[in-house]
Design an enzyme around this catalytic site. Structure first.
Site, mmCIF file in Angstrom:
data_model
loop_
_atom_site.group_PDB
_atom_site.id
_atom_site.type_symbol
_atom_site.label_atom_id
_atom_site.label_comp_id
_atom_site.label_asym_id
_atom_site.label_seq_id
_atom_site.Cartn_x
_atom_site.Cartn_y
_atom_site.Cartn_z
ATOM 1 N N GLU A 1 19.213 -15.523 -1.019
ATOM 2 C CA GLU A 1 19.085 -14.395 -0.082
ATOM 3 C C GLU A 1 18.789 -14.965 1.303
ATOM 4 O OE1 GLU A 1 16.529 -10.244 0.491
ATOM 5 O OE2 GLU A 1 15.868 -11.749 -0.953
ATOM 6 N N ALA B 1 10.860 -9.977 5.636
ATOM 7 C CA ALA B 1 9.849 -11.012 5.403
ATOM 8 C C ALA B 1 10.408 -12.423 5.519
ATOM 9 C CB ALA B 1 9.224 -10.819 4.023
ATOM 10 N N HIS C 1 19.231 -4.606 -1.602
ATOM 11 C CA HIS C 1 18.231 -3.518 -1.454
ATOM 12 C C HIS C 1 18.629 -2.480 -0.393
ATOM 13 C CE1 HIS C 1 16.754 -6.325 1.590
ATOM 14 N NE2 HIS C 1 16.103 -7.063 0.717
ATOM 15 N N ASP D 1 12.981 -7.150 -6.869
ATOM 16 C CA ASP D 1 12.632 -7.899 -5.659
ATOM 17 C C ASP D 1 11.182 -8.372 -5.757
ATOM 18 O OD1 ASP D 1 13.188 -9.108 -3.247
ATOM 19 O OD2 ASP D 1 12.750 -7.345 -2.029
ATOM 20 N N SER E 1 7.283 -6.917 2.063
ATOM 21 C CA SER E 1 7.717 -8.259 1.658
ATOM 22 C C SER E 1 7.946 -8.275 0.159
ATOM 23 C CB SER E 1 6.631 -9.268 2.036
ATOM 24 O OG SER E 1 6.943 -10.543 1.551
ATOM 25 N N GLY E 2 9.089 -7.722 -0.262
ATOM 26 C CA GLY E 2 9.339 -7.652 -1.690
ATOM 27 C C GLY E 2 8.399 -6.666 -2.361
#
Length: 404
Positions: A143, A154, A232, A294, A329-330
């Site tokens: 990613e 992030a 996402h 994620d 962040s995830g």
């Protein structure tokens, strides 16, 4: 044992008193397994005159294909984007723990990192079948770092980079090797992204669009070049606008080549996407929805400070933030949590919720002939759930690998 020993003398297990997910609906049938594969009982009865060696009473529970997580950054204190001295030990720990959440296969995901991290980690991560030791590894999801800094989320800005050399050379320069890589996220508006996308797709690697400021035309061009996934959806991309819907517009685009499906990941944790947005996406393109966690290092750990690649993250309740910011962040969600939330928030059927975590990711990765279904001849990777969609048992290759 089967009377025709020339077919196989391996033991046959029959799962009874269950509802199995096949052909998009729960059916009251038995499930037959031999040598890690799902059997066609008619052939067994009539061609082999065989019968079951073992019967497992499922107590009227649901049997569904094992979940497949195409985007998971780590968990339980392990960060896949860190080059530790025991990379495979960390992978094994996560692979073992996610069995309890119904995940039988996954794609370890690396966020934007310096080239030396890719060169240390990528060669260590091997595609492997799952088993009692943990979920199977389908290959890496990279990613970044070819993303748009304005939508970095992030991802650390100092390691984000453009395609400077025309695409293909950049991939080699940064990643070193693409062996055991199955998915790469790029921003399609980057100059020279087209050749890079075509090269990746030509190597059998799925290309996803994400962390991007792309307009719809740029996103459509990337799909024409072979991209087939959205990382996402709604997060780290331009918000939907009625005059140019951006990447989100791919869900209803009329420029998607005939016979192709654009899939899109959704983090259904109740935090990343409002339930109304989840419903809009699902109702406009239900066949493309792929649930992803994620998940980050902090999944399965208490609140506090943890890492994601080169960044420090802070966990507050169910939120994961880049430390000192309000940037998500995830997630710390597990796949079974996402399935339950998706069903509740979207109002979809049980079958649709389960297929979004099994069939659809398998189709995305081109492995639905093998995984993500309970079709005859498929790998016997499946889960047993109760009516609340709580995972009670996990099986890989027909063997019980986790039980609640």
């Amino acid at each position: 044992m089967p009377s025709n020993k020339s077919v196989s003398d391996a033991p046959i297990t029959q799962f009874i008193n269950c509802r199995i997910l096949r052909d998009h609906r729960l059916q009251r049938e038995d499930l037959w397994v031999r040598e890690g594969k799902i059997l066609n009982p008619e052939k067994l009865f009539f061609d082999e005159q065989g019968f079951a060696d073992h019967k497992v009473d499922c107590g009227n529970k649901i049997i569904a294909p094992g979940f497949i997580d195409a985007q998971i950054n780590g968990g339980y204190g392990i960060d896949f984007s860190q080059a530790s001295s025991d990379i495979n030990g960390g992978l094994s720990l996560v692979a073992k723990k996610i069995l309890e959440h119904g995940v039988t296969s996954f794609c370890p995901t690396l966020v934007t990192s310096p080239p030396e991290i890719y060169r240390q980690v990528i060669p260590e991560v091997r595609v492997k079948d799952g088993g009692a030791e943990g979920a199977g590894i389908l290959g890496l999801h990279l990613e970044g770092p070819f993303i748009n800094e304005e939508k970095r989320g992030a991802h650390p800005p100092k390691f984000i980079r453009p395609f400077k050399k025309g695409g293909v050379a950049d991939l080699t320069e940064v990643y070193g090797t693409l062996d055991n890589v199955v998915l790469v996220t790029v921003a399609p508006e980057l100059t020279n992204s087209g050749p890079a996308i075509r090269e990746l797709v030509g190597r059998g690697i799925t290309v996803s669009l994400g962390h991007s400021m792309a307009n719809l035309s740029q996103a459509e061009e990337a799909v024409v070049n072979g991209a087939s996934f959205i990382t996402h959806l709604f997060n780290a991309m331009l918000p939907f606008h009625h005059r140019d819907p951006g990447i989100v517009g791919l869900l209803t685009s009329d420029r998607v080549p005939a016979g192709r499906t654009v899939y899109y990941g959704m983090i259904a944790d109740g935090i990343h996407t409002h339930p109304a947005a989840l419903r809009i996406a699902h109702r406009s393109h239900p066949a493309g929805l792929v649930l992803v966690t994620d998940a980050v290092t902090a999944m399965g750990l208490p609140a506090g400070r943890h890492t994601l690649g080169q960044q420090e993250i802070h966990i507050e309740g169910l939120h994961a933030y880049v430390a000192g910011t309000t940037t998500l962040s995830g997630s710390i969600a597990t796949m079974d949590m996402c399935v339950r939330h998706f069903k509740q928030a979207s109002g979809c059927s049980v079958e649709a919720a389960l297929e979004a975590a099994s069939l659809h990711p398998a189709q995305l990765l081109g492995i639905s002939h093998q995984k993500g279904t309970l079709d005859y001849g498929s790998d016997a990777d499946f889960i047993v759930l109760d009516d609340t969609l709580t995972v009670r048992e996990t099986y890989i290759a027909g063997q019980l690998v986790w039980k609640k």
